[in-house]
Design a protein around this motif. Structure first.
Motif, PDB file in Angstrom:
ATOM      1  N   ARG A 156       0.592  -1.161  -0.308  1.00 30.03           N
ATOM      2  CA  ARG A 156      -0.319  -0.175   0.497  1.00 30.03           C
ATOM      3  C   ARG A 156       0.886   1.176  -0.235  1.00 30.03           C
ATOM      4  NH1 ARG A 156      -5.355  -0.789   0.026  1.00 30.03           N
ATOM      5  NH2 ARG A 156      -5.727   1.634   1.559  1.00 30.03           N
ATOM      6  N   PRO A 157       1.899   1.753  -1.066  1.00 33.90           N
ATOM      7  CA  PRO A 157       2.771   3.001  -0.457  1.00 33.90           C
ATOM      8  C   PRO A 157       2.183   3.735  -0.840  1.00 33.90           C
ATOM      9  CG  PRO A 157       1.762   1.878  -3.628  1.00 33.90           C
ATOM     10  CD  PRO A 157       1.766   0.951  -2.221  1.00 33.90           C
ATOM     11  N   GLY A 158       0.255   4.163  -1.538  1.00 30.32           N
ATOM     12  CA  GLY A 158      -0.333   5.140  -1.028  1.00 30.32           C
ATOM     13  C   GLY A 158      -0.618   5.547  -0.082  1.00 30.32           C
ATOM     14  N   LYS A 159      -0.659   4.742   0.723  1.00 26.17           N
ATOM     15  CA  LYS A 159      -0.710   5.093   2.925  1.00 26.17           C
ATOM     16  C   LYS A 159       0.153   6.231   3.210  1.00 26.17           C
ATOM     17  CE  LYS A 159       1.248   1.285   5.025  1.00 26.17           C
ATOM     18  NZ  LYS A 159       0.825   0.081   5.725  1.00 26.17           N
ATOM     19  N   TYR A 160       1.072   6.536   2.912  1.00 25.67           N
ATOM     20  CA  TYR A 160       2.362   7.471   3.224  1.00 25.67           C
ATOM     21  C   TYR A 160       2.152   8.948   2.356  1.00 25.67           C
ATOM     22  CZ  TYR A 160       4.448   3.504   5.883  1.00 25.67           C
ATOM     23  OH  TYR A 160       3.996   2.309   6.532  1.00 25.67           O
ATOM     24  N   VAL A 161       2.114   8.897   1.656  1.00 25.74           N
ATOM     25  CA  VAL A 161       2.273  10.494   0.314  1.00 25.74           C
ATOM     26  C   VAL A 161       1.611  11.755   1.389  1.00 25.74           C
ATOM     27  CG1 VAL A 161       1.604  11.246  -1.026  1.00 25.74           C
ATOM     28  CG2 VAL A 161       1.879   8.646  -1.281  1.00 25.74           C
ATOM     29  N   ALA A 174      -5.497   5.690  -6.711  1.00 23.42           N
ATOM     30  CA  ALA A 174      -6.491   4.916  -5.816  1.00 23.42           C
ATOM     31  C   ALA A 174      -6.126   5.285  -4.343  1.00 23.42           C
ATOM     32  CB  ALA A 174      -6.876   4.137  -5.964  1.00 23.42           C
ATOM     33  N   GLN A 175      -4.934   4.419  -3.739  1.00 17.93           N
ATOM     34  CA  GLN A 175      -5.069   4.560  -2.044  1.00 17.93           C
ATOM     35  C   GLN A 175      -4.651   6.207  -1.833  1.00 17.93           C
ATOM     36  OE1 GLN A 175      -1.410   1.962  -2.079  1.00 17.93           O
ATOM     37  NE2 GLN A 175      -2.466   0.150  -2.558  1.00 17.93           N
ATOM     38  N   VAL A 176      -4.105   6.866  -2.662  1.00 13.30           N
ATOM     39  CA  VAL A 176      -3.236   8.363  -2.031  1.00 13.30           C
ATOM     40  C   VAL A 176      -4.567   9.275  -1.795  1.00 13.30           C
ATOM     41  CG1 VAL A 176      -3.064  10.483  -3.695  1.00 13.30           C
ATOM     42  CG2 VAL A 176      -1.307   8.182  -3.247  1.00 13.30           C
ATOM     43  N   TYR A 177      -6.013   9.000  -2.672  1.00 13.33           N
ATOM     44  CA  TYR A 177      -7.443   9.614  -2.977  1.00 13.33           C
ATOM     45  C   TYR A 177      -8.114   9.037  -2.427  1.00 13.33           C
ATOM     46  CZ  TYR A 177      -5.507  12.891  -6.728  1.00 13.33           C
ATOM     47  OH  TYR A 177      -4.739  13.591  -7.177  1.00 13.33           O
ATOM     48  N   GLY A 178      -7.907   7.972  -1.396  1.00 16.51           N
ATOM     49  CA  GLY A 178      -8.926   7.303  -1.022  1.00 16.51           C
ATOM     50  C   GLY A 178      -9.776   6.335  -1.325  1.00 16.51           C
ATOM     51  N   ILE A 179      -9.667   5.721  -2.613  1.00 20.62           N
ATOM     52  CA  ILE A 179     -10.818   5.425  -3.822  1.00 20.62           C
ATOM     53  C   ILE A 179     -10.591   3.768  -3.057  1.00 20.62           C
ATOM     54  CG2 ILE A 179     -11.445   4.998  -6.065  1.00 20.62           C
ATOM     55  CD1 ILE A 179     -10.568   7.580  -6.381  1.00 20.62           C
ATOM     56  N   GLU A 180     -12.114   3.051  -2.981  1.00 16.78           N
ATOM     57  CA  GLU A 180     -11.072   1.906  -2.450  1.00 16.78           C
ATOM     58  C   GLU A 180     -12.224   1.279  -3.576  1.00 16.78           C
ATOM     59  OE1 GLU A 180     -10.768  -0.359   0.293  1.00 16.78           O
ATOM     60  OE2 GLU A 180      -9.971   1.448   0.916  1.00 16.78           O
ATOM     61  N   LEU A 181     -11.106   0.364  -4.288  1.00 18.90           N
ATOM     62  CA  LEU A 181     -11.365  -0.828  -5.725  1.00 18.90           C
ATOM     63  C   LEU A 181     -12.492  -2.059  -5.662  1.00 18.90           C
ATOM     64  CD1 LEU A 181      -8.173   0.539  -7.584  1.00 18.90           C
ATOM     65  CD2 LEU A 181     -10.266   2.041  -8.008  1.00 18.90           C
ATOM     66  N   SER A 182     -13.384  -1.937  -6.281  1.00 22.79           N
ATOM     67  CA  SER A 182     -14.272  -3.266  -6.029  1.00 22.79           C
ATOM     68  C   SER A 182     -13.188  -4.386  -6.849  1.00 22.79           C
ATOM     69  CB  SER A 182     -15.109  -3.199  -6.346  1.00 22.79           C
ATOM     70  OG  SER A 182     -15.028  -3.182  -7.802  1.00 22.79           O
ATOM     71  N   PHE A 183     -13.138  -5.526  -6.197  1.00 23.31           N
ATOM     72  CA  PHE A 183     -12.271  -6.902  -6.796  1.00 23.31           C
ATOM     73  C   PHE A 183     -12.962  -6.451  -8.672  1.00 23.31           C
ATOM     74  CE2 PHE A 183     -12.503 -11.167  -9.207  1.00 23.31           C
ATOM     75  CZ  PHE A 183     -11.232 -11.062  -8.209  1.00 23.31           C
ATOM     76  N   LEU A 184     -14.001  -6.217  -9.215  1.00 21.95           N
ATOM     77  CA  LEU A 184     -14.799  -6.614 -10.471  1.00 21.95           C
ATOM     78  C   LEU A 184     -13.532  -5.532 -11.544  1.00 21.95           C
ATOM     79  CD1 LEU A 184     -16.220  -7.324 -12.638  1.00 21.95           C
ATOM     80  CD2 LEU A 184     -17.656  -5.824 -12.436  1.00 21.95           C
ATOM     81  N   LYS A 185     -13.371  -3.866 -10.600  1.00 20.74           N
ATOM     82  CA  LYS A 185     -12.478  -2.626 -10.575  1.00 20.74           C
ATOM     83  C   LYS A 185     -10.934  -3.428 -11.114  1.00 20.74           C
ATOM     84  CE  LYS A 185     -13.235   2.127 -11.481  1.00 20.74           C
ATOM     85  NZ  LYS A 185     -14.106   2.173 -12.896  1.00 20.74           N
ATOM     86  N   ILE A 186     -10.212  -4.440 -10.424  1.00 23.13           N
ATOM     87  CA  ILE A 186      -9.380  -4.364 -10.172  1.00 23.13           C
ATOM     88  C   ILE A 186      -8.648  -5.160 -11.270  1.00 23.13           C
ATOM     89  CG2 ILE A 186      -7.439  -6.026  -9.102  1.00 23.13           C
ATOM     90  CD1 ILE A 186      -8.108  -4.067  -6.865  1.00 23.13           C
ATOM     91  N   ILE A 187      -9.546  -6.132 -11.815  1.00 17.87           N
ATOM     92  CA  ILE A 187      -9.997  -6.926 -13.278  1.00 17.87           C
ATOM     93  C   ILE A 187      -9.763  -6.224 -14.350  1.00 17.87           C
ATOM     94  CG2 ILE A 187     -11.102  -8.659 -14.363  1.00 17.87           C
ATOM     95  CD1 ILE A 187      -9.654  -9.613 -11.749  1.00 17.87           C
ATOM     96  N   PHE A 188     -11.067  -4.775 -14.237  1.00 14.52           N
ATOM     97  CA  PHE A 188     -10.907  -3.917 -15.698  1.00 14.52           C
ATOM     98  C   PHE A 188      -9.836  -3.487 -15.698  1.00 14.52           C
ATOM     99  CE2 PHE A 188     -11.504  -0.034 -16.206  1.00 14.52           C
ATOM    100  CZ  PHE A 188     -12.163   0.470 -17.437  1.00 14.52           C
ATOM    101  N   ILE A 189      -9.420  -2.583 -14.621  1.00 13.21           N
ATOM    102  CA  ILE A 189      -7.794  -2.097 -14.672  1.00 13.21           C
ATOM    103  C   ILE A 189      -6.528  -2.861 -15.059  1.00 13.21           C
ATOM    104  CG2 ILE A 189      -5.661  -1.253 -12.983  1.00 13.21           C
ATOM    105  CD1 ILE A 189      -8.082  -0.091 -11.286  1.00 13.21           C
TER     106      ILE A 189
END
Length: 438
Positions: A124-129, A344-359
């Motif tokens: 989770r690299p976005g959590k420290y930014v 997504a982590q920096v902006y606090g956006i939770e991604l669903s499993f389907l969204k991750i597959i889409f990405i």
């Protein structure tokens, strides 16, 4: 079948450079350039910002000249090399070879994206930014609704790969369209009678030889280009940028190292060769790729290393490496996957499993069309973020360190191309002996 001169006979202009330990010169240039760049950085207080920028512009000159020389001949070299490889492989099952290469590249790209997904979700690299200033407008961002499905435009995307006007593709630098056009022409040449095809083959050989002469001239600039590029880069890069993004950079680099280990495993399992000897034999193109951050600029040296250091048949390397330098961007795909999840982590956006597959599917598609030039990964990443419904403002921050990450991922990209060349030489190289990796 018409005889084709192997590429290593055409690249004799690089021999003396390799024999004089080009990799060592490049390594020394990188170290000295990095040291000078740190000293010239205005943050040290040794020089003013204006003087630092002026010196950086002059230090960029050898690298710029090298890149322009290689880019100038890149399209004709790709054209000549792919046709040569196709004509040389006509005695083999060309359909099986081409389909196998495409499936292999898709497989390694999926592996790269899976590694990127794994390290981004675990670390989770976005959590420290946000502890170091955060990203622009980091509060209040929500995923955009109604993002266009990656599946809706597949027929149009496939159709657009075939260039209606090849000259336009050449002028705009659409490398994937150029490769497809070249493959179509090469396959058509294999269908001609020997007497008709012979002058075309000789013409292609002449183009390839001329390109290698120009590349030989460019290679003389390499140590100075590497020195200047490293010095200019570090003189312009502020130290503070590494505080907020250092962890993110480490996560990307960790993913690239894991991908490199996958390549080593493939070399050992599929070819029964020593992976450490493989790495030793490709250190010159790896160092040049690290310095220039351009797969296309390193392609001629990669082909030479495949032929002379790895013992790959020229008919294999002439086909695999130019195509790999255009569509096989595993390191870039991994970087894009980590960066999308990082955003997504920096902006606090939770991604669903389907969204991750889409990405993942989007990144596979986008990485195939990534330009083999410095910064190409970020250019395509804008499209990936938009199709994923994520804000693209954070790219303004990532761009500041993209050149450094681009150096790492480009070195991994060309390692993937050379790995493919060795594997397909094992499968399709016929009776030619491979001795370099024993």
């Amino acid at each position: 079948m018409l005889a084709i001169k192997p590429l290593n006979d055409l690249s004799i202009y690089l021999n003396h450079l390799v024999k004089r330990r080009l990799w060592l010169k490049v390594l020394i240039g990188m170290i000295l350039g990095a040291g000078l760049g740190v000293l010239l950085n205005p943050s040290t207080g040794l020089v003013s910002a204006e003087l630092s920028e002026n010196l950086a512009n002059w230090l960029d000159l050898p690298g710029s000249a090298f890149m322009k020389l290689t880019q100038m001949v890149m399209i004709p070299l790709i054209f000549a090399s792919i046709i040569t490889g196709l004509v040389s492989n006509v005695s083999d099952d060309l359909k099986t070879f081409g389909l196998g290469l495409l499936l292999y590249f898709i497989f390694t790209t999926v592996v790269a994206i899976s590694i990127g997904l794994l390290v981004a979700l675990i670390f989770r690299p976005g959590k420290y930014v946000n502890q170091y200033g955060g990203f622009p407008d980091a509060e209040g961002h929500l995923p955009e609704e109604g993002a266009v499905s990656v599946f809706s435009n597949i027929p149009e995307a496939i159709s657009n790969l075939i260039p209606a006007n090849p000259l336009e593709s050449i002028l705009t630098g659409e490398m994937l369209s150029i490769v497809i056009f070249t493959i179509i022409i090469g396959v058509a040449i294999t269908q001609l009678e020997s007497e008709i095809a012979r002058p075309l083959i000789r013409f292609v050989e002449a183009i390839q030889k001329i390109c290698m002469v120009v590349v030989g001239w460019a290679m003389r600039l390499v140590p100075y280009a590497v020195f200047g590029l490293m010095a200019a880069l570090l003189s312009r890069t502020g130290i503070e940028i590494f505080l907020g993004l250092g962890y993110y950079m480490l996560v990307v680099i960790l993913g690239l190292v894991l991908l490199l280990l996958v390549y080593m495993l493939l070399i050992f399992v599929l070819t029964r060769k020593n992976p450490f000897t493989f790495l030793k034999n490709i250190r010159e193109p790896q160092l040049l790729a690290f310095s220039t951050a351009s797969s296309a600029a390193v392609m001629p040296l990669s082909m030479k290393a495949a032929d002379e250091k790895l013992g790959v048949s020229s008919k294999i390397s002439d086909f695999v490496i130019p195509i790999g330098a255009t569509i096989n961007m595993d390191g870039t795909a991994l970087f894009q996957c980590v960066t999308v999840l990082f955003m997504a982590q920096v902006y606090g956006i939770e991604l669903s499993f389907l969204k991750i597959i889409f990405i993942m599917v989007t990144v596979v598609s986008a990485s195939i069309g990534t330009p083999a030039i410095p910064g190409g990964g970020v250019i395509i990443l804008t499209t990936v973020l938009a199709s994923s419904g994520l804000p693209a403002e954070g790219l303004l921050v990532v761009i500041g360190i993209d050149r450094i990450l681009g150096m790492f991922r480009t070195a991994v990209n060309i390692t993937g191309d050379l790995t493919a060349a060795v594997i397909f030489n094992k499968w399709f190289g016929g009776s030619e002996e491979v001795i370099a990796l024993e």
